[in-house]
Scaffold this motif. Structure first.
Motif, PDB file in Angstrom:
ATOM      1  N   PRO A  28      -4.273  60.945  19.614  1.00  0.00           N
ATOM      2  CA  PRO A  28      -5.054  60.456  18.465  1.00  0.00           C
ATOM      3  C   PRO A  28      -4.408  59.266  17.748  1.00  0.00           C
ATOM      4  O   PRO A  28      -5.098  58.308  17.380  1.00  0.00           O
ATOM      5  N   GLU A  29      -3.081  59.282  17.582  1.00  0.00           N
ATOM      6  CA  GLU A  29      -2.393  58.160  16.932  1.00  0.00           C
ATOM      7  C   GLU A  29      -2.563  56.871  17.730  1.00  0.00           C
ATOM      8  O   GLU A  29      -2.898  55.823  17.173  1.00  0.00           O
ATOM      9  N   ALA A  35      -7.593  51.153  18.695  1.00  0.00           N
ATOM     10  CA  ALA A  35      -9.054  51.091  18.518  1.00  0.00           C
ATOM     11  C   ALA A  35      -9.798  51.379  19.824  1.00  0.00           C
ATOM     12  O   ALA A  35     -10.727  50.677  20.205  1.00  0.00           O
ATOM     13  N   VAL A  36      -9.341  52.432  20.513  1.00  0.00           N
ATOM     14  CA  VAL A  36     -10.040  52.905  21.708  1.00  0.00           C
ATOM     15  C   VAL A  36     -10.326  54.388  21.522  1.00  0.00           C
ATOM     16  O   VAL A  36      -9.692  55.054  20.707  1.00  0.00           O
ATOM     17  N   LEU A  41      -8.464  57.146  26.504  1.00  0.00           N
ATOM     18  CA  LEU A  41      -7.004  57.106  26.504  1.00  0.00           C
ATOM     19  C   LEU A  41      -6.440  58.300  27.261  1.00  0.00           C
ATOM     20  O   LEU A  41      -5.476  58.160  28.009  1.00  0.00           O
ATOM     21  N   ARG A  42      -7.051  59.474  27.113  1.00  0.00           N
ATOM     22  CA  ARG A  42      -6.617  60.650  27.882  1.00  0.00           C
ATOM     23  C   ARG A  42      -6.742  60.384  29.390  1.00  0.00           C
ATOM     24  O   ARG A  42      -5.883  60.758  30.171  1.00  0.00           O
ATOM     25  N   ARG A  43      -7.833  59.729  29.772  1.00  0.00           N
ATOM     26  CA  ARG A  43      -8.059  59.412  31.183  1.00  0.00           C
ATOM     27  C   ARG A  43      -6.965  58.471  31.700  1.00  0.00           C
ATOM     28  O   ARG A  43      -6.437  58.648  32.790  1.00  0.00           O
ATOM     29  N   TRP A  44      -6.613  57.452  30.895  1.00  0.00           N
ATOM     30  CA  TRP A  44      -5.576  56.510  31.303  1.00  0.00           C
ATOM     31  C   TRP A  44      -4.214  57.204  31.407  1.00  0.00           C
ATOM     32  O   TRP A  44      -3.460  56.933  32.334  1.00  0.00           O
ATOM     33  N   VAL A  45      -3.928  58.095  30.468  1.00  0.00           N
ATOM     34  CA  VAL A  45      -2.663  58.821  30.486  1.00  0.00           C
ATOM     35  C   VAL A  45      -2.586  59.700  31.735  1.00  0.00           C
ATOM     36  O   VAL A  45      -1.574  59.721  32.445  1.00  0.00           O
TER      37      VAL A  45
END
Length: 102
Positions: A28-29, A35-36, A41-45
């Motif tokens: 979340p941070e 600003a995504v 972001l979870r998918r990229w991680v």
């Protein structure tokens, strides 16, 4: 009115995922600061974790090593297709030659 879909470079995705994995940001941070969306972001991680463990992703790779692997795999596939075409062409030429000599 349609919204234009945002696209991100592989470098941006790599940096964003690295924030979470290497610099101990929470998802979340990091998503707020970049600003995504959290989901993307979870998918990229997840993809970066898989790439670091040696799995080649089905889509575009994030790490330079995986990009190189994808390029080499694409080249191998192209060369194998060309080889198959040449084999068929050789077989056709040989059969034509045999018919002429008979």
């Amino acid at each position: 009115m349609t919204r234009k879909r945002r696209s991100f470079t592989a470098e941006f995705k790599l940096e964003a995922a690295s924030l979470v994995l290497d610099q101990d940001y929470s998802i979340p941070e990091a998503s707020r600061s970049l600003a995504v969306g959290e989901t993307v972001l979870r998918r990229w991680v997840k993809q970066l974790q898989q790439e670091r463990s040696g799995c080649t992703p089905p889509g575009k790779a994030l790490t330079p090593e995986q990009k190189r692997i994808q390029e080499l795999e694409a080249r191998v596939n192209r060369l194998e297709r060309e080889k198959a075409i040449l084999k068929k062409a050789t077989a056709l030429l040989m059969s034509d030659e045999l018919e002429r000599t008979s």
